[in-house]
Design an enzyme around this catalytic site. Structure first.
Site, PDB file in Angstrom:
ATOM      1  N   GLU A 263       0.835  -1.203   0.000  1.00 17.91           N
ATOM      2  CA  GLU A 263       0.000   0.000   0.000  1.00 17.91           C
ATOM      3  C   GLU A 263       0.872   1.257   0.000  1.00 17.91           C
ATOM      4  OE1 GLU A 263      -3.799   1.833   2.517  1.00 17.91           O
ATOM      5  OE2 GLU A 263      -2.364   0.518   3.524  1.00 17.91           O
TER       6      GLU A 263
ATOM      7  N   CYS B 236      -5.910  -2.853   2.175  1.00 21.83           N
ATOM      8  CA  CYS B 236      -5.676  -2.747   3.617  1.00 21.83           C
ATOM      9  C   CYS B 236      -6.956  -2.846   4.443  1.00 21.83           C
ATOM     10  CB  CYS B 236      -4.904  -1.460   3.924  1.00 21.83           C
ATOM     11  SG  CYS B 236      -4.178  -1.420   5.589  1.00 21.83           S
TER      12      CYS B 236
ATOM     13  N   LYS C 232      -9.542   2.768  -2.955  1.00 21.85           N
ATOM     14  CA  LYS C 232      -9.930   2.246  -1.642  1.00 21.85           C
ATOM     15  C   LYS C 232     -11.262   2.852  -1.204  1.00 21.85           C
ATOM     16  CE  LYS C 232      -7.775   1.653   2.930  1.00 21.85           C
ATOM     17  NZ  LYS C 232      -6.506   1.931   3.679  1.00 21.85           N
TER      18      LYS C 232
END
Length: 280
Positions: A44, A155, A118
């Protein structure tokens, strides 16, 4: 014969600046490719520190356009040079003041295929992400690549089962989960959630974490990157919890049909009973 996909994960430590971090990643991709990797995923926000440990507008300078920024262009060249599919997580600027936590997906011939932004953004001590990122607005895309259909889930998103399922329903065979997560907060979940997602959705998961303590805070990133198969078992060992590592594993795509025929979770879904799940 079963189809084998050789896949790689790049686990890095912060080197001190964007240029050396990028060079380190390019070298790691070459290492994975030399071992026969056909697809490689970086961690990430790979070219920076995990700056979300603090809230400081100076770190907006790490943003780039995707796909027209310099790192995407570089990684397209790297993908073509080595003949590998790349998943490249970066800090994206859509326009001035509009920023996303994004992963670009590049095919093995260097073609930019698209990106995942995300969707789930945390805002807790040491992970002040709402200061830096807008929630994603592209849904849960799955990309047709030289190694088949792959998805990306970044994540914190791993805590939300709905996106995992959306990627499976769209035909993902491998889902990559590039992360930055630290000891004391999530380590006890690290080898639980992603294998469970692989089982529930009957695909492979490759999950990456960085290592080390960075100058911005006391988050101790514990590495342990690994692949999980659709039975929930690790494919080989997890990476070190302290050192940089390139993890390359063979993923047997024949397991997908075997597990889906055995458990038939997709057959037995009851979407007609799930209406309440989409209510705000």
């Amino acid at each position: 014969m079963s189809e084998i996909i050789r896949a790689g994960l790049v686990q890095q430590r912060w080197t001190g600046d964007k240029e050396s971090m990028t060079a380190n990643a390019v070298d790691a991709i070459a290492t994975a490719a030399s071992q026969g990797a056909q697809v490689v995923c970086l961690q990430e926000l790979f070219y920076g520190p995990y700056f979300c440990q603090v809230q400081d507008a100076d770190y907006y300078a790490y943003t780039e356009g995707i796909p027209d920024g310099p790192t995407t262009r570089l990684m397209c060249e790297v993908a073509e040079r080595h003949g590998v599919v790349l998943i490249v997580p970066m800090y994206e600027q859509e326009q001035p003041g509009v920023y996303f936590n994004t992963a670009a997906v590049i095919d093995a011939d260097g073609t930019y295929l698209g990106k995942h932004r995300k969707n789930h953004i945390p805002q807790v001590k040491g992970f002040w992400e709402k200061f830096y990122f807008r929630p994603g607005n592209l849904g849960y895309p799955v990309f047709d690549t030289a190694v088949g259909r792959i998805g990306v889930y970044i994540c914190y998103e791993r805590h939300f089962p709905e996106g995992w399922r959306a990627l499976g329903l769209a035909g993902a065979r491998i889902v990559f989960n590039p992360s930055a997560t630290s000891r004391g907060l999530s380590e006890y979940l690290w080898r639980l959630e992603q294998p469970a997602a692989a089982v529930a959705n009957e695909y492979f998961v490759g999950t990456i974490n960085r290592v080390g303590v960075e100058p911005l805070g006391d988050n101790d990133f514990y590495g342990q990157s690994y692949f999980a198969d659709p039975r929930g078992q690790l494919v080989g060992d997890a990476a070190s919890d302290t050192d940089e590592e390139v993890v390359v594993r063979d993923l047997d795509m024949g397991l997908l049909a075997e597990v889906r025929d055995l458990w038939a979770f997709y057959r037995d879904r009851r979407p007609d009973t799930y209406e309440s799940l989409t209510r705000p």
